[in-house]
Design a protein around this motif. Structure first.
Motif, PDB file in Angstrom:
ATOM      1  N   SER C  67      40.883 -13.459  38.342  1.00  0.00           N
ATOM      2  CA  SER C  67      40.690 -13.796  39.748  1.00  0.00           C
ATOM      3  C   SER C  67      41.409 -15.087  40.128  1.00  0.00           C
ATOM      4  N   GLU C 103      33.767 -12.010  39.753  1.00  0.00           N
ATOM      5  CA  GLU C 103      35.217 -12.040  39.504  1.00  0.00           C
ATOM      6  C   GLU C 103      35.876 -10.730  39.930  1.00  0.00           C
ATOM      7  N   SER C 106      36.445 -11.378  43.525  1.00  0.00           N
ATOM      8  CA  SER C 106      37.575 -12.298  43.733  1.00  0.00           C
ATOM      9  C   SER C 106      38.902 -11.632  43.395  1.00  0.00           C
ATOM     10  N   GLN C 109      39.899  -9.368  46.227  1.00  0.00           N
ATOM     11  CA  GLN C 109      40.401 -10.173  47.349  1.00  0.00           C
ATOM     12  C   GLN C 109      41.807 -10.719  47.072  1.00  0.00           C
TER      13      GLN C 109
END
Lengths: 223, 223, 223, 223
Positions: C67, C103, C106, C109
């Motif tokens: 991440s 994670e 993340s 994203q």
């Protein structure tokens, strides 16, 4: 406190050695320790430490601690907390709970401050040497493939035991060596000591025995 | 058991809430809970669970459990063992002890079998939704940057709280929502409940207060 | 780009699909993809991404990303870096490389920002639901006990596949479902699609086949 | 190959040293290496290894490898794969990517078989000793609190450097010592070498410099 041959009994998360059964198992250890004069250390699950340590006078060790101290470390097991619940020492880096190199070092330092003895578990001679360089009280060499087998490391792979003893002597002779994996009889303990260790680390050989008390008595018979 | 507003007090590894002080802190929680009728849950360090749970009648939760069950899992914290030492539930995935997605699922399942309630901690609305899909009893949304601050999430970021409440309603309305981070006063609790949560998760706001007992009484004053 | 049935070929760290052999394997995928019109995605080891992506026009995915973004994250695999080396997407949370819940979020994203498609691997229906709540492009459900077996999940456990398809539909119908574990024939692919998935994730069924090119042609024959 | 003073430049995941910029940065390293006769090693992100190693003749090292070999290890970075993409060595256990003790040992063994040199990063004298016991080619001691600062370890804490050099000599004099953290000038390199190291490990001091090429020339000016 740890002069005589040493037997470290790891309760793992076995149902046979949890809760009230953990207390009973530790009492067997105490009985055999008193009768034989052999040091026996009980390592119950972390939540069981308090009631086990409250019920026996022989030393109780944790199975693992984290390197965290007091503060914002939710869910971490601190040296201070296991100490304040009666533990006298701890395993670190067991093959079922491996730890970062830098955290082993921090955990040993935290243990020393808290007054806990440390046994760092290792899987071969090189790793034993590395662990010894961190100056724990004990290293315990256990070839992972033999853990839980009935094939004692002292017979299956005596070189890893004697090699670890030698390697540690060079790094720091104050660090004592235990061995583990496949240990279940008094013969296994005797040969471990002949190979230069100060004792053994075991689990299923006693905990999973039909009669754990008898298994403990058998372990110490040749010492 | 958990019908009224709920306050979950995380003892973390603070020295102010360890060992005998953990017992004392839990007794404050019990006193305030009885006087106010508000449910207060104590989350001591794992080795302290037994003596805390033996000393109070309000529910005691673990701060973390692993997904392992009975067996060869040295150093793991099992649902069964914390249960047998008196815990009634557990935090899972606290921001200071994050867990693999698949292990959160296993830990929830293990908890359900052992009769433990579960509070899964999360850091934003998407992760709250994901956690709710695993059907824990509670999710507790806590923006990590506000944890330990004195800036309550309910003021600094009310959208994350109300957004979590809405998102969970869509996934599974049986899952209840808590919020945390920066909570320290009765106003913070009141606004958390206005935003749709069933209560709060907090730590330093009480534990590090000059007078934790007074801080607890302040927390429940508006409920 | 991903409209037709999708086959995702995980190269794992097999020697048969590393280095120059990774390039060759990806070329087989491209040949079969062009002839059949079926989308085939190659997932080589991370260091092989650049040369594989430089050699073929079909999409190349990473096997894992962390991440972390740009900064002091030595040894982490960033979305931006795999993207700049030609990857078009990534697996996340494969059973051999599980990731913390927060994670996964993340990493999804970070992938979205970098323009990478995401396939989050899961092990059961509850975890599939949780993963879908994080809004990846795909989830791929794979019961770990069937991975590497020749027993296709679509026959051994069709309920986990159809149950995942249904569960994801409720959470977010935009998320597409793949299934994996034990897939090696065109029949396996056909039944996966009948169960509502958009395709399969597989590895040894092709990579370890005597003739991987023939195995790929067999996979697409019924589509 | 590594006789002269050694400069190891860690590209971390900085945007200034990613993708095509990684190639450029490695070319600067090569230019300065050729002009000065100082060995300079580039450590790009894992996906960048192939194109960096294809573009320069100076050695390229990975930032991290896992201990896994060929097989079912999706997402792991193997020694064989980074080797086949042109890497000549690898960092292991950098402070931003710490590794289990037993995995450091396995990664060193895997590297040796694959023909990769190893640099194990450490955080203090005890951990340096432990790492040296595992017989890597190099250890690189870096107090974490100084990493990324402009305060060179050789000035802020010369004892940790000279202490590490002495400690390694006792464990195994074949293991060479590097130091890192806060290094950014030729003076820092010179004093590192005076303290008994064979060179330095650095990152931001060059990568984040306004003129990295000039920063590299400055580093080697006193050697």
């Amino acid at each position: 406190m740890y002069k005589k041959p040493l037997i470290v009994l790891n309760f793992k998360t076995y149902s046979e050695s949890m809760g009230e059964k953990a207390v009973l198992m530790a009492k067997y250890c105490q009985e055999v320790s008193i009768e034989s004069g052999v040091n026996i250390i009980s390592c119950p699950q972390t939540p069981d430490i308090f009631r086990v340590a409250s019920a026996v006078k022989i030393p109780v060790f944790a199975q693992h601690i984290d390197s965290a101290g007091a503060g914002s470390f939710t869910g971490h097991i601190t040296a201070d907390c296991v100490r304040s619940n009666g533990a006298k020492g701890t395993l670190i880096n067991h093959s079922e709970r491996r730890v970062l190199l830098s955290e082993i070092d921090s955990a040993i330092q935290a243990s020393r401050k808290a007054g806990l003895k440390t046994i760092v578990c290792t899987n071969n001679i090189a790793v034993t040497s590395a662990a010894a360089a961190l100056l724990p009280d004990f290293v315990a060499v256990e070839p992972p493939e033999l853990i839980g087998s009935r094939i004692p490391v002292s017979k299956a792979n005596p070189e890893i035991v004697s090699g670890s003893v030698e390697a540690v002597k060079k790094i720091n002779p104050k660090v004592k060596v235990l061995c583990g994996a496949g240990i279940s009889t008094g013969d296994d303990v005797a040969s471990a000591i002949e190979l230069g260790t100060v004792g053994v680390l075991l689990a299923s050989g006693v905990i999973k025995a039909k009669d754990p008390r008898a298994a403990l008595f058998d372990l110490v018979k040749k010492i």
